[in-house]
Design an enzyme around this catalytic site. Structure first.
Site, PDB file in Angstrom:
ATOM      1  CB  SER A  28      73.016  68.378  44.145  1.00 10.12           C
ATOM      2  OG  SER A  28      72.880  67.143  44.813  1.00 10.12           O
ATOM      3  CG  HIS A  83      68.396  65.175  44.242  1.00  9.80           C
ATOM      4  ND1 HIS A  83      68.458  65.848  45.441  1.00  9.80           N
ATOM      5  CD2 HIS A  83      69.645  65.231  43.705  1.00  9.80           C
ATOM      6  CE1 HIS A  83      69.686  66.300  45.624  1.00  9.80           C
ATOM      7  NE2 HIS A  83      70.435  65.925  44.596  1.00  9.80           N
TER       8      HIS A  83
END
Length: 778
Positions: A87, A191
């Site tokens: 990430s 996400h």
């Protein structure tokens, strides 16, 4: 032995991290303080304001510590073979690979943190003890189709995102199946589809950054594959609302021979995940999953309007084409013309063509745009009011700069309708049209193309509007590959449709920006062979460029029959700058036709289509390709054309033939059909009524044309009583696609989102073409 350096993401932060690094790199720390407006040192080492809990401030702090840790390690160690980050950590991996400098990285993660921090309306749940497939199956069985798999970390660790209430239900479902879950302390469902607005806004930030190509292979969260040379901005934007595919990423490193990893940053989370992957690697590290974010909206929106209702990992369970080697070919982002992709702002040299009467719907166009692709709205056969509503709806969802195109269907028997449609497009500043079914260049097309044309600062000719002309005959292609005839330009200037300046610019530019060679396709078709047409059209384009010396190259695309990775690959081998799909998109959740039609289409094979007369060009004998399996339309339509050719009027038709048509085909009398037709024409083309009154054969054609409109309406509505009369435009490409996805999740049309279709065709084509196929890439 290969080594990978891994950078942790949010969650690894702690007060005191990187204590020995701040004095080592004072200049970089000063840069970070100036950009952020506070002391990062005090924030990280002392827990001072703004602290390490709010995502807006955690992300820059962690980026700084990871970056300084990397610089310290690099001073004492050789470069690794690979880098990757989880990430936020992916920004550090790209920094390590030289894609941007330290200050740019701080600015980017500050913007990212701010945009993600504004999101809300949900959260995340860590699931331990079940692999992603099982988690997805449990969610699906419980009807929790508004929850996304956000992080696929390992075979025993998954993170899901969604609305708070749905996560509570998910926790109960998982607990009932013996699976443990833990809520994460986050402010939003990261996400996931619910971050689409943040991703779109962040894309605008990224557009202003110049990225260098990675000097080291960087494994992308979105694709679980190395970043392409020119794909940094695109993948970083998509990372915001796409799953982190860490399990697949680490499994890919294993496949590439990595035997050692180093966690570069605080904590040991990634080291533990690596150990888990060593124990149980992902069975396959597939290419990138479906790539479109859903429309921005509240988390509790209707499930059947949610593009990501099918878990991404199930939508990629498609058989690889025979001969494909995973990871062995060029990146799909590099297939075709780079200039084409750049002009339209696309990830792939790929378009979805228009399907008439809104079958290529607003939903279809919007979905593709949000996936970094583009489609044409199917305006053919619709009223101007409906087309205008569609433009407004698309613009409302995509914004003023959203990528989309509109269809302009030739109407040789009603040129006024064509002119009025062009007026509508100009009024709404439509920039791209797909001109289809044309047999030559018309004044309306020329007016659209050159409205607003001018000379640039350097005197270069500029035409801001694009025309993609679908052609299947060389003489038609030649007309679109040439400047408009001088007489036509003079006429448009005299009428006030173009200015003198626009006319002068038009005289040195081609009518078409792009030419799409249409082989054996659904709808209007000449049934041509792509193997003969494509090389001939490419040479025709080359001749036109040599003759007219246009300042920019006209691109040649391929359409018709593209329903498998093999056919897409063949198009690029034949010289296509881009590909255009059609029939395959009709069997998708976004297509604007009935479920009954989609059920029929999902069962087609390559031989289940036939040719029939085209209703809009009935008298000319033009043909369309339609479905023949499960419907009598092709046989009946061809019979009507035979009758039309044989008789001079309705009164001449023999009694048995008349009875068959009235009782079985129309289910009403010729007189009833004519009254309905007359009423329709009275408000649109009253002159046709006068012609019909004077000429019986004209009246017969108009009555027979009613059947074509009726059969289309029945199919679009899914009228079960009229199933035998369904007119469904379709080519053999759909049968080919059905064979590609047979036995997979995509065998169900409800899972065939249009961007999933694009992803399958383009990634499969790239794999087939192989790593040495430079001829058909950039």
């Amino acid at each position: 032995m290969s080594v990978a350096w891994l950078f942790p993401g949010q969650g690894a932060q702690r007060v005191g991290m990187g204590a020995a690094l701040f004095d080592r790199y004072p200049e970089l720390v000063r840069q970070a303080d100036e950009i952020l407006g506070y002391s990062v040192r005090a924030q990280v080492l002392d827990g001072a304001e703004p602290g390490l809990t709010d995502t807006r401030h955690v992300q820059p702090a962690l980026f700084v510590v990871n970056a300084l840790t990397f610089l310290a390690r690099r001073e004492e160690n050789p470069d690794p073979d690979f880098v990757a980050g989880h990430s936020l950590g992916e920004y550090n991996a790209l920094f390590a690979a030289g894609c941007f400098d330290f200050a740019t990285g701080v600015r980017l993660v500050r913007h990212r943190g701010e945009l993600m921090g504004r999101a809300g309306g949900g959260g995340m749940l860590a699931v331990v003890g079940a692999d992603p497939d099982r988690v997805a199956a449990l969610l699906a069985e419980a009807g929790l189709d508004d929850v996304d798999l956000a992080n696929r970390n390992s075979a025993v660790q998954v993170v899901i995102s969604g609305p708070t209430g749905s996560l509570d239900r998910a926790a109960a479902v998982l607990r009932g199946s013996g699976v443990r879950s833990v809520p994460l302390r986050v402010s939003a469902p990261f996400h996931s589809r619910y971050m689409a607005e943040a991703a779109e806004r962040f894309s605008g930030v990224l557009a202003g950054v110049r990225f260098a190509s990675p000097r080291l292979p960087v494994i992308a969260n979105v694709t679980a594959r190395p970043y392409p040379a020119d794909g940094v901005a695109d993948l970083l934007a998509r990372q915001v609302d796409h799953p982190v595919r860490w399990w697949e990423s680490m499994s890919h490193l294993l496949e590439r021979g990595v035997t050692e990893i180093v966690e570069v940053g605080p904590g040991r989370v990634l080291t533990e995940l690596w150990q888990a992957v060593l124990r149980c690697p992902c069975p396959s590290a597939p290419p990138e999953p479906v790539s479109a974010p859903a429309p921005a909206g509240p988390p509790d929106r209707s499930p059947d309007r949610s593009p990501d209702r099918v878990p991404a990992e199930t939508r990629t369970a498609v058989r690889r084409p025979s001969g494909a080697v995973a990871g062995g070919g060029p990146a799909p982002e590099r297939l075709g013309s780079a200039e084409f992709r750049r002009d339209y702002g696309l990830r792939y040299a790929y378009l979805a063509g228009a399907m008439y009467r809104g079958i290529a719907s607003v939903d279809l166009v919007v979905r593709l745009a949000r996936a970094g692709l583009m489609g044409f709205f199917g305006a053919g056969g619709l009223s101007r009011d409906r087309v205008e509503d569609a433009i407004r709806s698309i613009r409302a969802q995509l914004g003023p700069d959203g990528r989309f195109g509109m269809n302009l269907l030739a109407t040789p028997d009603d040129p006024a309708a064509e002119r009025e449609m062009v007026e509508l497009y100009l009024r709404h500043d439509v920039r791209v049209i797909e001109a289809s079914a044309y047999t030559g260049v018309t004044p309306a097309v020329v007016r659209f193309r050159f409205s607003g044309a001018h000379r640039g600062p350097g005197g270069e000719p500029v035409a801001p509007r694009h025309v993609m002309a679908k052609v299947s005959r060389p003489e038609v292609a030649a007309a679109f590959l040439s400047p408009p005839p001088a007489a036509l330009l003079d006429r448009l200037v005299a009428e006030g449709a173009l200015t003198a300046e626009e006319s002068r610019v038009a005289a040195v530019l081609p009518v078409a920006t792009d030419v799409c060679v249409e082989a054996d396709s659904g709808g209007h078709t000449d049934g041509g062979s792509p193997y003969a047409l494509m090389p001939a059209m490419v040479r025709l384009r080359d001749d036109a460029m040599a003759r007219y010396r246009f300042p920019r190259r006209v691109r040649v695309g391929a359409a018709g029959g593209i329903g498998s990775p093999e056919s897409a690959a063949a198009a690029f081998v034949l010289g296509a700058d881009f590909v255009v799909t059609g029939s395959v998109n009709q069997c998708s959740p976004q297509a604007g036709t009935s479920d009954a039609v989609k059920d029929m289409l999902a069962g087609l094979d390559v031989q289940d289509t036939a040719y029939a007369p085209a209703g809009d060009m009935f008298e000319l004998g033009a043909r369309v390709q339609v479905v023949r399996r499960g419907t009598l339309f092709p046989a009946r339509a061809n019979k009507l054309y035979q009758v039309y050719r044989r008789y001079d009027g309705l009164h001449d038709i023999d009694a048995p033939t008349r009875a068959a048509i009235e009782e079985r085909y129309f289910r009403r009398s010729f007189d009833a059909v004519w009254e309905e037709t007359r009423e329709f024409l009275a408000s649109r083309r009253a002159g046709d009524i006068d012609r019909a009154d004077r000429h019986p054969k004209v009246k017969m054609a108009l009555v027979f044309r009613w059947y074509f409109a009726h059969s289309t309406r029945a199919a679009l509505a899914g009228d079960a009583a009229e199933r035998v009369n369904y007119q469904i435009h379709c080519g053999p490409a759909l049968g080919a696609f059905n064979r590609v996805v047979a036995g997979t999740e995509l065998a169900d049309w409800r899972r065939r989102d249009v961007d999933a279709i694009a992803e399958l065709l383009m990634t499969g084509a790239a794999e087939l073409l192989g790593g040495t196929s430079r001829r058909w890439t950039d």
